[in-house]
Design an enzyme around this catalytic site. Sequence first.
Site, short mmCIF file in Angstrom:
data_model
loop_
_atom_site.label_atom_id
_atom_site.label_comp_id
_atom_site.label_asym_id
_atom_site.label_seq_id
_atom_site.Cartn_x
_atom_site.Cartn_y
_atom_site.Cartn_z
N GLY A 65 0.83 -1.21 0.00
CA GLY A 65 0.00 0.00 0.00
C GLY A 65 0.85 1.24 0.00
O GLY A 65 2.06 1.17 -0.23
N ASN A 66 0.24 2.38 0.23
CA ASN A 66 1.01 3.63 0.31
C ASN A 66 0.38 4.53 1.37
O ASN A 66 -0.63 4.19 1.96
CB ASN A 66 1.10 4.30 -1.06
#
Length: 415
Positions: free
Chosen positions: A216-217
Amino acid sequence: MSEAGTSPHVVLGVGGGIAAYKVAQLLRLLTESGHQVQVVPTRAALQFVGEPTWAALSGRPVHTDVWQDAHEVPHVRLGREADLVVVAPATADLLARAAHGLADDLLTNTLLTARCPVLMAPAMHTEMWEHPATQANVATLRARGVVVLDPASGRLTGADTGPGRLPEPEDIYAASRALLEQDAPDEAAAGDLAGRTVLVTAGGTREPLDPVRFLGNRSSGKQGYAIAAVAASRGAQVVLVTTSSLPDPDGVQVLRVETAEQMRQVVLDRAPAADVVVMAAAVADFRPADVADHKIKKTDDDTPPPIVLVRNPDILAEVAGHRARPGQVVVGFAAETGDSTSAVLDYARAKLARKGCDLLVVNEVGVDKTFGADHNTVVVLDRDGGEHPIARGTKADVAQGVWNMVLSRLAPRAG
Ligand code: CTP
C-alpha cells in the site's frame, strides 16, 4: 470588508523594487475584473513608478504615509475595509518589516490593522532571497498565515539569473482570486456545478500479497474526499471511488474498492457519464504477480520469499486517452519530490503530457508535507502551459481552488 455581492476591496501595497513596473499590469488585471483597488506604495516604490501611474490606473489618489488625511486614520480604515492585501514586489526590507511588526509607513501600518488574507509576492536578487534572515522572515510570515509566494526563477535586473524574479502578474492575480474565493466560498461558488456529474477517486490502492497482507502507500484519501465534498456542496452529482474508510461526505455516492484493477473497472464503467473525472487516488504502479491463497509462512531456513511485481494499468492515461464524452475535463494529481520547486514542476509538466490530462494538481511531498496532513499547498498546471498556484489552505480550500480551475475549462451548459 465589502458587503456580500459588492466588489471586493483590495489594498495593493507596492514595494521599492524594479519589479514595481510589472505591478501596474497586476493593478489592471484587478481593476478590469471589478475589484476596488487602493494602491499603497512605499516611498521607495515611487522611485521606480510614480504616483500619477498608480492614481490613473486605480482611479483613486494614492498615499504613502499616515500623515496624509490623518483625520480619517487611514491605516485603520484601509485595514478594516480590505478583503485582501496584496504586496508586490515584496522586497527583502518589506518582508523584514512585516515579519517584525514594524509600522513606519502607511503600508506596514495597514498590514498590522488588516484582518483579511495577506498575499506577498517577493522579488529581489537571489542572494537576498536565499539569505537566512530573509528565509527566517518568510517562515515567520507563513507561520502566521500570510501567503508568501515563491519567487520565480529567471533573468534578474542585471545579467544575473536565478530565483528572485517577481512571479508573473497573471499568477499573482490567480493567487489573489483564490484567496478571495476561499474567504467567501459559499458566496462565490454556490451552485456553480449544478447539473454536472463528476467522478472522483481517493485513497491509496492496496495490492494483496496474501489473504492478510498487501502493498500500500501513505495516501489518506483526505484530499480526494475534500474534492468530492466541495463538488457536492457546489451542486454537482458526485460519485466517489475510494479505498479509504473515511466517513462518507454528504450528498456523495461512495463506491469502495481496494485494488488498482477494481478501481479501473469502476472508473471505466462510470467515466462515460461524467463531465469531470478527478483522479486524486494514489494508484500503485505495480502489484504482486501472484496472490497467495494462504498466508505466506516463514520457511525453516528463514529465506525471505521473493515478491515478483507486474505493472498496473494507468487509469488516468486510459480515461484521458479515450474521452467518452466531448468536452470532458480530466484532472490528475501528482505528488512529487524534487530538489527545488522548479524541478518538481518540470517533472510534473512531463507527467501532464504523458498522461494526456487537462489539469494536473501538483503537491510537493517530503517529510511532514501532504500525506495525511490537513493543510496542503499545490500548483495546478494546465495543458496549455499555464501554472496556477493555489494559496496554502485546508484541503477543502484547495478543493475550492481546483473546482474554480475546472469550471474555467468546462464548456458552458446548453440552454
Ligand atoms: N494514476 C493512475 N493509474 C496508475 C498510476 C497513477 O490513474 N496506475 C494516476 C493517479 O491517480 C494520479 C496520477 O496518475 O492522478 C499521477 O500519479 P503518479 O503516481 O504521480 O503517477 P505515475 O505515472 O505513477 O508517476 P511516477 O512514475 O512519478 O510514480
